[in-house]
Write a protein that holds these residues in place. Structure first.
Motif, PDB file in Angstrom:
ATOM      1  N   TYR A 549      -4.598   1.056  -9.162  1.00 28.14           N
ATOM      2  CA  TYR A 549      -5.649   0.228  -9.763  1.00 28.14           C
ATOM      3  C   TYR A 549      -5.365  -1.232  -9.417  1.00 28.14           C
ATOM      4  O   TYR A 549      -4.241  -1.704  -9.552  1.00 28.14           O
ATOM      5  CB  TYR A 549      -5.643   0.445 -11.277  1.00 28.14           C
ATOM      6  CG  TYR A 549      -6.771  -0.226 -12.016  1.00 28.14           C
ATOM      7  CD1 TYR A 549      -8.061   0.267 -11.936  1.00 28.14           C
ATOM      8  CD2 TYR A 549      -6.537  -1.354 -12.807  1.00 28.14           C
ATOM      9  CE1 TYR A 549      -9.102  -0.338 -12.627  1.00 28.14           C
ATOM     10  CE2 TYR A 549      -7.572  -1.963 -13.494  1.00 28.14           C
ATOM     11  CZ  TYR A 549      -8.850  -1.460 -13.403  1.00 28.14           C
ATOM     12  OH  TYR A 549      -9.885  -2.066 -14.078  1.00 28.14           O
ATOM     13  N   ILE A 550      -6.399  -1.951  -8.948  1.00 28.00           N
ATOM     14  CA  ILE A 550      -6.226  -3.330  -8.472  1.00 28.00           C
ATOM     15  C   ILE A 550      -7.115  -4.254  -9.291  1.00 28.00           C
ATOM     16  O   ILE A 550      -8.313  -3.987  -9.461  1.00 28.00           O
ATOM     17  CB  ILE A 550      -6.604  -3.447  -6.980  1.00 28.00           C
ATOM     18  CG1 ILE A 550      -5.920  -2.344  -6.171  1.00 28.00           C
ATOM     19  CG2 ILE A 550      -6.241  -4.818  -6.418  1.00 28.00           C
ATOM     20  CD1 ILE A 550      -6.601  -2.056  -4.851  1.00 28.00           C
ATOM     21  N   LYS A 551      -6.522  -5.367  -9.778  1.00 28.10           N
ATOM     22  CA  LYS A 551      -7.286  -6.377 -10.524  1.00 28.10           C
ATOM     23  C   LYS A 551      -7.075  -7.741  -9.882  1.00 28.10           C
ATOM     24  O   LYS A 551      -5.955  -8.107  -9.526  1.00 28.10           O
ATOM     25  CB  LYS A 551      -6.841  -6.417 -11.984  1.00 28.10           C
ATOM     26  CG  LYS A 551      -7.180  -5.166 -12.772  1.00 28.10           C
ATOM     27  CD  LYS A 551      -6.931  -5.332 -14.259  1.00 28.10           C
ATOM     28  CE  LYS A 551      -5.453  -5.416 -14.567  1.00 28.10           C
ATOM     29  NZ  LYS A 551      -5.166  -5.448 -16.028  1.00 28.10           N
ATOM     30  N   ALA A 552      -8.186  -8.489  -9.754  1.00 33.05           N
ATOM     31  CA  ALA A 552      -8.112  -9.827  -9.158  1.00 33.05           C
ATOM     32  C   ALA A 552      -9.231 -10.683  -9.744  1.00 33.05           C
ATOM     33  O   ALA A 552     -10.396 -10.507  -9.391  1.00 33.05           O
ATOM     34  CB  ALA A 552      -8.259  -9.751  -7.644  1.00 33.05           C
ATOM     35  N   LEU A 587      -1.434  -4.953  -9.340  1.00 36.03           N
ATOM     36  CA  LEU A 587      -1.567  -3.573  -8.879  1.00 36.03           C
ATOM     37  C   LEU A 587      -0.834  -2.649  -9.839  1.00 36.03           C
ATOM     38  O   LEU A 587       0.318  -2.910 -10.195  1.00 36.03           O
ATOM     39  CB  LEU A 587      -1.004  -3.421  -7.459  1.00 36.03           C
ATOM     40  CG  LEU A 587      -1.661  -4.353  -6.420  1.00 36.03           C
ATOM     41  CD1 LEU A 587      -0.677  -5.440  -6.009  1.00 36.03           C
ATOM     42  CD2 LEU A 587      -2.125  -3.584  -5.214  1.00 36.03           C
ATOM     43  N   GLU A 588      -1.505  -1.613 -10.275  1.00 35.64           N
ATOM     44  CA  GLU A 588      -0.931  -0.684 -11.238  1.00 35.64           C
ATOM     45  C   GLU A 588      -1.037   0.741 -10.695  1.00 35.64           C
ATOM     46  O   GLU A 588      -2.050   1.109 -10.090  1.00 35.64           O
ATOM     47  CB  GLU A 588      -1.668  -0.771 -12.572  1.00 35.64           C
ATOM     48  CG  GLU A 588      -1.612  -2.156 -13.210  1.00 35.64           C
ATOM     49  CD  GLU A 588      -2.510  -2.267 -14.434  1.00 35.64           C
ATOM     50  OE1 GLU A 588      -3.254  -1.292 -14.693  1.00 35.64           O
ATOM     51  OE2 GLU A 588      -2.475  -3.311 -15.100  1.00 35.64           O
ATOM     52  N   ILE A 589       0.010   1.515 -10.915  1.00 37.04           N
ATOM     53  CA  ILE A 589       0.006   2.930 -10.543  1.00 37.04           C
ATOM     54  C   ILE A 589      -0.237   3.758 -11.801  1.00 37.04           C
ATOM     55  O   ILE A 589       0.474   3.602 -12.801  1.00 37.04           O
ATOM     56  CB  ILE A 589       1.342   3.345  -9.886  1.00 37.04           C
ATOM     57  CG1 ILE A 589       1.670   2.426  -8.705  1.00 37.04           C
ATOM     58  CG2 ILE A 589       1.281   4.801  -9.443  1.00 37.04           C
ATOM     59  CD1 ILE A 589       0.683   2.474  -7.572  1.00 37.04           C
ATOM     60  N   TRP A 590      -1.246   4.613 -11.741  1.00 35.15           N
ATOM     61  CA  TRP A 590      -1.628   5.423 -12.898  1.00 35.15           C
ATOM     62  C   TRP A 590      -1.548   6.908 -12.556  1.00 35.15           C
ATOM     63  O   TRP A 590      -1.856   7.317 -11.436  1.00 35.15           O
ATOM     64  CB  TRP A 590      -3.067   5.115 -13.326  1.00 35.15           C
ATOM     65  CG  TRP A 590      -3.235   3.796 -14.018  1.00 35.15           C
ATOM     66  CD1 TRP A 590      -3.092   2.558 -13.484  1.00 35.15           C
ATOM     67  CD2 TRP A 590      -3.585   3.606 -15.382  1.00 35.15           C
ATOM     68  NE1 TRP A 590      -3.337   1.591 -14.413  1.00 35.15           N
ATOM     69  CE2 TRP A 590      -3.648   2.205 -15.608  1.00 35.15           C
ATOM     70  CE3 TRP A 590      -3.858   4.456 -16.457  1.00 35.15           C
ATOM     71  CZ2 TRP A 590      -3.975   1.654 -16.838  1.00 35.15           C
ATOM     72  CZ3 TRP A 590      -4.192   3.906 -17.691  1.00 35.15           C
ATOM     73  CH2 TRP A 590      -4.236   2.518 -17.871  1.00 35.15           C
ATOM     74  N   GLU A 591      -1.134   7.685 -13.548  1.00 37.43           N
ATOM     75  CA  GLU A 591      -1.237   9.138 -13.444  1.00 37.43           C
ATOM     76  C   GLU A 591      -2.605   9.572 -13.955  1.00 37.43           C
ATOM     77  O   GLU A 591      -3.070   9.096 -14.997  1.00 37.43           O
ATOM     78  CB  GLU A 591      -0.136   9.818 -14.259  1.00 37.43           C
ATOM     79  CG  GLU A 591       1.239   9.718 -13.642  1.00 37.43           C
ATOM     80  CD  GLU A 591       2.277  10.516 -14.423  1.00 37.43           C
ATOM     81  OE1 GLU A 591       1.952  10.953 -15.550  1.00 37.43           O
ATOM     82  OE2 GLU A 591       3.408  10.690 -13.919  1.00 37.43           O
TER      83      GLU A 591
END
Length: 647
Positions: A549-552, A587-591
């Motif tokens: 997941y990307i946030k900007a 940037l986040e890694i999600w299950e």
């Protein structure tokens, strides 16, 4: 140049069949078409040319004329002295599709010579052009010499549908002379509204006609024919002298043949056992063709009366309609066909719900144009960029976005340009050279692209009415279809048709970049960045579905979900327009879980605007423990530019 195409079509549509017929009945007169009169102007481009041609109605040529005698068949369409085998072959192919015949010759029963109908000498036909069907009205005065038809005719002397259809076609093209030497694909489209593709046999078999490649082409053609495609094949002539030159095998160069069957023929079926029933060695790939001349047939292996037919049972011969008549229709073994024939024109009829059938394909249609919009070369409003050989202007062309949800998808694309006629409406201006280019773009792109990337397919470029591109096994993602002319600054109107079995999102991209954001103050777009998420590697195996997941600032995006163990590979791109030159990307890694997704790691990067591209590897910080331990690495590629319209 003023476009006279619409004027030409409007002049054809101005005549109302029912109204004209009603007037003929009232006046008790036979119809004479003043817009396409029985004079030299309808025959020749030079109307001052002298000729001995006499125009006669069918009942003046033979007793008991009929529109149809026992329906339509390939033998109903025999070419006369006019060099229009391209049209005659298309009509022969048309006879294998009953629904299309009804479309091209509407309400045939009401137009038939019969006691039920009052004969008025007026007929109507329908043709397809540029996205729509329209009607053409003609009288039944036909060109003759010595009391015989000069041009297309049926082998059944009192059957006239093919001769009348040819006259309507001549009216569509301006005069009979304009039918000499046309394009197969154009005729097929005119009578079907389908998507025409010309297959170059040598190009398809470029590595040599191996068994696999020839079988693959055979099955492609067989499938198309079984799905009601209209197919015409030709042997290209290398010079004018070669046109209509007969070969020793009986075939003719520079000549078009209708394909009337594509199938396997079982060999010696009576004596074959259960165990060899499915053996490909015990059957022969065959194609049946129709010479529009009604004569001059293939005389090689499997020709009429050849000994090869002794391998086929009498019952199968009867089912195949094997005769030894010189009627222009003949069978050929596939391996001989690909040896001689150079071009195959296939007009696909994608089932989008036409004719009452259940829908099989989704169809998306756009009407647009290549235009300079009156601005200088390089201006953002220019929409005539030329092909990819012109890198500086290529992305000025119109752009269409499609979203494909699942992998291994097929997309068929047809591009047709609008015809332009000269002032006398009898001759078409030359076509511009056109083609189709498709590229895979960022998953979150909503605006026009400015630098070509990731090409997935390009059609041939041709100075023709239409070009075609079939993309197979496309990955899920977002794509841009770019119809182009070959050279920049060429202007023409076009129609873009897209077909897919899946429901895909499509839209025209109009804007070059996002507009400014007005909060307390105005925030303008200052830069642009592209992030390519390449892969995540973990110190311990995950064995779960994950996504990034990307946030900007004001934007966010996410990758697709994939199964991960020690490594998760994405290779997915995202584009971000920047209102802040110091922008950070979180940037986040999600299950991915059925009930509630779970974050497992995070990292961030501050992307400097360095007008360059670089690859970085970031530590993934755990979000499931209180300590900031690293659970792996996230590798990505980042490009940042101070020109918001660079990417």
């Amino acid at each position: 140049m003023v476009c006279h195409r619409d004027k030409h079509i409007r002049s054809l549509q101005a005549q109302n069949y029912r109204q004209l017929r009603k007037e003929c009945l009232k006046k008790k007169q036979l119809f004479v078409d003043v817009t396409f009169p029985p004079t030299n102007s309808s025959l020749f481009l030079d109307q001052d040319r002298t000729s001995e041609i006499v125009w006669k109605r069918p009942e003046e040529i033979i007793k008991d004329p009929k529109l149809f005698v026992e329906g339509a068949s390939p033998n109903d369409v025999t070419q006369g002295i006019l060099g229009n085998c391209w049209f005659v072959s298309a009509c022969s192919a048309l006879t294998h599709n009953e629904e299309l015949i009804k479309k091209v010759i509407p309400d045939a029963r009401a137009q038939e010579w019969s006691d039920e109908n009052v004969y008025c000498g007026i007929f109507r036909f329908c043709f397809w052009r540029y996205g729509s069907w329209f009607e053409i009205v003609i009288d039944d005065l036909l060109p003759t010499k010595d009391g015989k038809l000069l041009f297309a005719r049926s082998k059944t002397p009192n059957e006239f549908w093919s001769a009348l259809l040819e006259k309507a076609f001549a009216k569509l093209y301006g005069c009979y002379e304009n039918l000499v030497g046309g394009q197969l694909a154009d005729a097929l489209q005119d009578v079907s509204g389908g998507v025409a593709e010309t297959i170059n046999v040598k190009k398809v078999l470029a590595d040599g006609p191996t068994k696999d490649s020839t079988i693959r082409l055979f099955k492609t053609l067989q499938t198309a024919f079984d799905h009601q495609a209209l197919i015409v094949a030709a042997i290209a002539a290398k010079s004018k002298e070669d046109i209509e030159k007969s070969l020793s095998c009986g075939l003719v160069k520079g000549h078009a043949y209708a394909v009337t069957a594509v199938r396997y023929i079982e060999l010696d079926a009576k004596s074959r056992s259960f165990f060899n029933f499915f053996s490909s060695d015990a059957r022969q790939m065959m194609i049946r063709l129709q010479n529009p001349w009604g004569e001059r047939e293939w005389n090689g292996p499997w020709s009429d009366g050849s000994p090869e037919w002794e391998q086929v049972t009498p019952a199968q011969k009867a089912e195949l309609g094997i005769t030894v008549d010189e009627d222009g229709e003949f069978w050929m073994p596939w391996e001989e066909f690909v040896k001689y024939f150079t071009d195959i024109s296939v007009c696909q009829l994608f089932n989008t719900g036409w004719f009452g059938f259940s829908k099989e394909f989704n169809e998306y249609i756009f009407f647009d144009e290549w235009t300079t919009n009156g601005v200088k070369l390089g201006d953002p409003k220019d929409r005539s960029g030329g092909c990819q050989n012109f890198a500086a202007t290529f992305c000025f062309n119109p752009q269409y976005q499609i979203n494909i949800a699942s992998s291994a998808s097929d997309v068929m694309i047809a591009l047709s340009q609008k015809e332009v006629y000269n002032e006398n409406l009898k001759q078409r201006e030359p076509f511009v050279t056109i083609g189709i280019h498709v590229m895979k773009v960022e998953l979150n792109r909503h605006h026009r692209i400015h630098q070509a990337i990731n090409p997935v397919g390009t059609s041939d470029y041709a100075s023709a009415r239409s070009v075609y591109l079939h993309l197979t096994n496309l990955d899920a993602g977002r794509y841009i279809i770019m119809p182009t002319t070959y050279a920049p600054r060429e202007q023409a109107e076009f129609m873009l048709r897209i077909y897919s079995k899946e429901d895909i999102e499509t839209k025209l991209l109009k804007k070059d970049m996002p507009k400014s954001i007005f909060l307390i103050t105005c925030h303008k777009v200052l830069a642009v960045s592209r992030l390519k998420i390449i892969e995540a590697t973990f110190t311990t195996p995950r064995d779960t579905d994950i996504y990034c997941y990307i946030k900007a600032d004001h934007d966010k995006a996410r990758t697709s979900t994939i199964r991960a163990s020690y490594t998760a590979k994405w290779d997915e791109m995202f584009i971000f327009y920047r209102y802040n030159l110091q922008q950070e990307y979180h940037l986040e890694i999600w299950e991915d879980h059925t009930l509630k997704d779970k974050p497992i790691g995070k990292c961030f990067i501050s992307a400097a605007i360095d007008n360059d591209t670089r690859t970085v590897s970031l530590d993934i910080e755990s979000t499931t423990t209180t300590s900031k331990e690293s659970i792996g690495k996230l590798t990505l590629e980042i490009s940042s530019f101070d020109d918001p319209m660079y990417l």
